[in-house]
Motif scaffolding. Structure first.
Motif, PDB file in Angstrom:
ATOM      1  N   VAL A 178      35.268  39.148  40.201  1.00 26.30           N
ATOM      2  CA  VAL A 178      36.033  39.119  41.454  1.00 26.30           C
ATOM      3  C   VAL A 178      36.646  37.731  41.658  1.00 26.30           C
ATOM      4  O   VAL A 178      37.818  37.612  42.011  1.00 26.30           O
ATOM      5  CB  VAL A 178      35.168  39.533  42.664  1.00 26.30           C
ATOM      6  CG1 VAL A 178      35.897  39.292  43.972  1.00 26.30           C
ATOM      7  CG2 VAL A 178      34.759  40.990  42.538  1.00 26.30           C
ATOM      8  N   GLU A 179      35.882  36.697  41.396  1.00 27.94           N
ATOM      9  CA  GLU A 179      36.415  35.340  41.538  1.00 27.94           C
ATOM     10  C   GLU A 179      37.573  35.113  40.577  1.00 27.94           C
ATOM     11  O   GLU A 179      38.567  34.465  40.930  1.00 27.94           O
ATOM     12  CB  GLU A 179      35.325  34.301  41.295  1.00 27.94           C
ATOM     13  CG  GLU A 179      34.340  34.173  42.426  1.00 27.94           C
ATOM     14  CD  GLU A 179      33.331  33.078  42.170  1.00 27.94           C
ATOM     15  OE1 GLU A 179      33.615  32.137  41.390  1.00 27.94           O
ATOM     16  OE2 GLU A 179      32.237  33.174  42.747  1.00 27.94           O
ATOM     17  N   ARG A 180      37.469  35.631  39.339  1.00 28.53           N
ATOM     18  CA  ARG A 180      38.565  35.489  38.375  1.00 28.53           C
ATOM     19  C   ARG A 180      39.813  36.205  38.869  1.00 28.53           C
ATOM     20  O   ARG A 180      40.929  35.691  38.753  1.00 28.53           O
ATOM     21  CB  ARG A 180      38.148  36.022  37.006  1.00 28.53           C
ATOM     22  CG  ARG A 180      37.179  35.113  36.288  1.00 28.53           C
ATOM     23  CD  ARG A 180      37.078  35.376  34.807  1.00 28.53           C
ATOM     24  NE  ARG A 180      37.037  36.760  34.419  1.00 28.53           N
ATOM     25  CZ  ARG A 180      35.946  37.450  34.133  1.00 28.53           C
ATOM     26  NH1 ARG A 180      34.761  36.884  34.224  1.00 28.53           N
ATOM     27  NH2 ARG A 180      36.019  38.700  33.754  1.00 28.53           N
ATOM     28  N   ALA A 231      41.430  34.246  41.580  1.00 31.50           N
ATOM     29  CA  ALA A 231      42.098  33.070  41.007  1.00 31.50           C
ATOM     30  C   ALA A 231      43.426  33.448  40.353  1.00 31.50           C
ATOM     31  O   ALA A 231      44.339  32.623  40.276  1.00 31.50           O
ATOM     32  CB  ALA A 231      41.183  32.403  39.987  1.00 31.50           C
ATOM     33  N   LEU A 232      43.554  34.696  39.919  1.00 35.59           N
ATOM     34  CA  LEU A 232      44.790  35.169  39.287  1.00 35.59           C
ATOM     35  C   LEU A 232      45.784  35.754  40.284  1.00 35.59           C
ATOM     36  O   LEU A 232      46.838  36.244  39.884  1.00 35.59           O
ATOM     37  CB  LEU A 232      44.452  36.201  38.212  1.00 35.59           C
ATOM     38  CG  LEU A 232      43.715  35.639  36.991  1.00 35.59           C
ATOM     39  CD1 LEU A 232      43.199  36.764  36.107  1.00 35.59           C
ATOM     40  CD2 LEU A 232      44.626  34.712  36.214  1.00 35.59           C
ATOM     41  N   GLY A 233      45.438  35.744  41.583  1.00 38.01           N
ATOM     42  CA  GLY A 233      46.395  36.169  42.596  1.00 38.01           C
ATOM     43  C   GLY A 233      46.001  37.373  43.432  1.00 38.01           C
ATOM     44  O   GLY A 233      46.708  37.751  44.352  1.00 38.01           O
ATOM     45  N   ALA A 234      44.869  38.006  43.111  1.00 39.01           N
ATOM     46  CA  ALA A 234      44.408  39.137  43.926  1.00 39.01           C
ATOM     47  C   ALA A 234      43.814  38.613  45.229  1.00 39.01           C
ATOM     48  O   ALA A 234      43.485  37.433  45.347  1.00 39.01           O
ATOM     49  CB  ALA A 234      43.350  39.947  43.167  1.00 39.01           C
ATOM     50  N   LEU A 238      40.106  45.086  45.961  1.00 39.51           N
ATOM     51  CA  LEU A 238      41.047  43.975  45.999  1.00 39.51           C
ATOM     52  C   LEU A 238      42.462  44.527  46.038  1.00 39.51           C
ATOM     53  O   LEU A 238      42.687  45.704  45.759  1.00 39.51           O
ATOM     54  CB  LEU A 238      40.877  43.080  44.766  1.00 39.51           C
ATOM     55  CG  LEU A 238      39.541  42.351  44.688  1.00 39.51           C
ATOM     56  CD1 LEU A 238      38.593  43.101  43.790  1.00 39.51           C
ATOM     57  CD2 LEU A 238      39.733  40.953  44.202  1.00 39.51           C
ATOM     58  N   LEU A 239      43.399  43.657  46.368  1.00 35.47           N
ATOM     59  CA  LEU A 239      44.811  44.010  46.345  1.00 35.47           C
ATOM     60  C   LEU A 239      45.501  43.080  45.354  1.00 35.47           C
ATOM     61  O   LEU A 239      45.271  41.862  45.378  1.00 35.47           O
ATOM     62  CB  LEU A 239      45.424  43.839  47.733  1.00 35.47           C
ATOM     63  CG  LEU A 239      44.762  44.658  48.841  1.00 35.47           C
ATOM     64  CD1 LEU A 239      45.319  44.241  50.196  1.00 35.47           C
ATOM     65  CD2 LEU A 239      44.971  46.143  48.611  1.00 35.47           C
ATOM     66  N   ASP A 240      46.328  43.663  44.484  1.00 30.73           N
ATOM     67  CA  ASP A 240      47.079  42.809  43.570  1.00 30.73           C
ATOM     68  C   ASP A 240      48.194  42.115  44.352  1.00 30.73           C
ATOM     69  O   ASP A 240      48.385  42.393  45.546  1.00 30.73           O
ATOM     70  CB  ASP A 240      47.589  43.607  42.368  1.00 30.73           C
ATOM     71  CG  ASP A 240      48.686  44.600  42.687  1.00 30.73           C
ATOM     72  OD1 ASP A 240      49.288  44.542  43.774  1.00 30.73           O
ATOM     73  OD2 ASP A 240      48.955  45.460  41.822  1.00 30.73           O
ATOM     74  N   PRO A 241      48.926  41.183  43.736  1.00 36.46           N
ATOM     75  CA  PRO A 241      49.956  40.452  44.478  1.00 36.46           C
ATOM     76  C   PRO A 241      51.015  41.342  45.141  1.00 36.46           C
ATOM     77  O   PRO A 241      51.593  40.967  46.152  1.00 36.46           O
ATOM     78  CB  PRO A 241      50.581  39.536  43.418  1.00 36.46           C
ATOM     79  CG  PRO A 241      49.450  39.277  42.473  1.00 36.46           C
ATOM     80  CD  PRO A 241      48.729  40.597  42.409  1.00 36.46           C
ATOM     81  N   ALA A 242      51.234  42.555  44.592  1.00 38.98           N
ATOM     82  CA  ALA A 242      52.205  43.484  45.185  1.00 38.98           C
ATOM     83  C   ALA A 242      51.580  44.340  46.286  1.00 38.98           C
ATOM     84  O   ALA A 242      52.256  45.148  46.902  1.00 38.98           O
ATOM     85  CB  ALA A 242      52.795  44.375  44.105  1.00 38.98           C
ATOM     86  N   GLY A 243      50.255  44.197  46.509  1.00 36.76           N
ATOM     87  CA  GLY A 243      49.576  44.959  47.550  1.00 36.76           C
ATOM     88  C   GLY A 243      48.927  46.245  47.094  1.00 36.76           C
ATOM     89  O   GLY A 243      48.421  47.006  47.913  1.00 36.76           O
ATOM     90  N   HIS A 244      48.909  46.505  45.777  1.00 31.70           N
ATOM     91  CA  HIS A 244      48.277  47.723  45.254  1.00 31.70           C
ATOM     92  C   HIS A 244      46.763  47.528  45.162  1.00 31.70           C
ATOM     93  O   HIS A 244      46.299  46.521  44.624  1.00 31.70           O
ATOM     94  CB  HIS A 244      48.830  48.051  43.866  1.00 31.70           C
ATOM     95  CG  HIS A 244      50.307  48.249  43.872  1.00 31.70           C
ATOM     96  ND1 HIS A 244      51.159  47.353  43.284  1.00 31.70           N
ATOM     97  CD2 HIS A 244      51.073  49.218  44.413  1.00 31.70           C
ATOM     98  CE1 HIS A 244      52.399  47.768  43.446  1.00 31.70           C
ATOM     99  NE2 HIS A 244      52.382  48.888  44.136  1.00 31.70           N
TER     100      HIS A 244
END
Length: 61
Positions: free
Chosen positions: A17-19, A22-25, A39-45
């Motif tokens: 989860v921390e990784r 750190a990658l943008g989630a 979690l949500l990716d940078p696009a909100g998915h």
């Protein structure tokens, strides 16, 4: 929604989860179950990460 089942690998320095963060989630709110993190990716998915291993009988095909 995607569910990622990951084995925690301390050799990489961070839990999954921390990784991902750190990658943008980012963590979603609310968190519906303690067995996984939403979690949500940078696009909100949405996607989920868990370190809970499936029962061995579920892995047999």
């Amino acid at each position: 929604m995607t569910l990622l089942a990951l084995r925690e690998d301390r050799s990489r320095g961070r839990p999954p989860v921390e990784r991902a963060v750190a990658l943008g989630a980012r963590l979603a709110d609310p968190q519906p179950d303690p067995r996984w993190r939403v979690l949500l990716d940078p696009a909100g998915h949405p996607f989920c990460i868990t370190t809970v291993a499936p029962r061995p009988e579920l892995l047999q095909g």
